[in-house]
Design a protein around this motif. Sequence first.
Motif: not given
Length: 304
Positions: A280-286
């Motif tokens: 979406g509008t935010e980064p997903f950290l993994c």
Amino acid sequence: MSKMEKAAQRVLTPLILGNPGKIALEDQGILAMWAQKTALTAMLVSSDEQREGGYGLARSEYKAFYLHRERMQPLDCSRFWIGEYAEDDGFSAVRVTPLVLHSPRNPEPDVPCGYALTIVLGRVVVQGIRFTSADAEVDVKSTMDMPQLWPGQGTLQWPGGTPCTRESFLGFADGKRLRGVDGQVALQPWRQAAHMPESVHAGDQVAVPAMCRKHVVSYPATLLMEAMRGRFYAFLRTCGCQVTYLLHTDSDRSRFRAHGDDAVRIYKRLPGEEQRLVDGTEPFLCKRLPADADAAIMKAASQL
């Protein structure tokens, strides 16, 4: 503990490689103790809140294990079997399932009476059951007909019984192949721990019911596609209760592994570079996990 580890390594190494052999009576208690220690270590990722709710192992289990460490055998009210994992696919696992004694005339108890622990390492599978109260102990057998490791009954030949496969592992590890000998009382997974609602794949997200049972947490469906290719990831998600969880994808599920501050600390200690995915509008950290995800998480948890 070093004596136990060395003895377990000596006996288990050829079996892990799939070489048939015999296990002497004097080694059987040590192997059962090693399996119990491994399961207790794996469950250290459970929070105090989860333990109080029955999801983890009580602190009394760790205290009892420490106080009896010189005996070179598992805790009282324990029984173990050792068998063969039939597939040579590099799969390894440590799984602990709370169990209850169920009678058709009575509702399910509010708290577990004990737990099943199952370990797969190479070609070896070890399963045990520990009743946390002597009053709840019943005589149990495994319908897999695997050789009984503890209490010892003489030199045993490995392998034996019905082999465990990747397909049968989950039911086996949940204690569904354990039976009360008298047939009057059934052993079964504690519903609150073993029957969480299923995840839902909706659009570009996978929604997972949180451990609080009030909210869901989500992760990008991209990771679901990655899991189907055998690539697994760990990540942090926070539910509506403002509780942070450490999850990771697996071949057939998303697994909760830690809670609160411990979740954040374990995630930081996991190997590998953090990756950023578009969500979406935010980064997903993994973080991409190594092939032995369980071992990596257990090692990170042991460093807390």
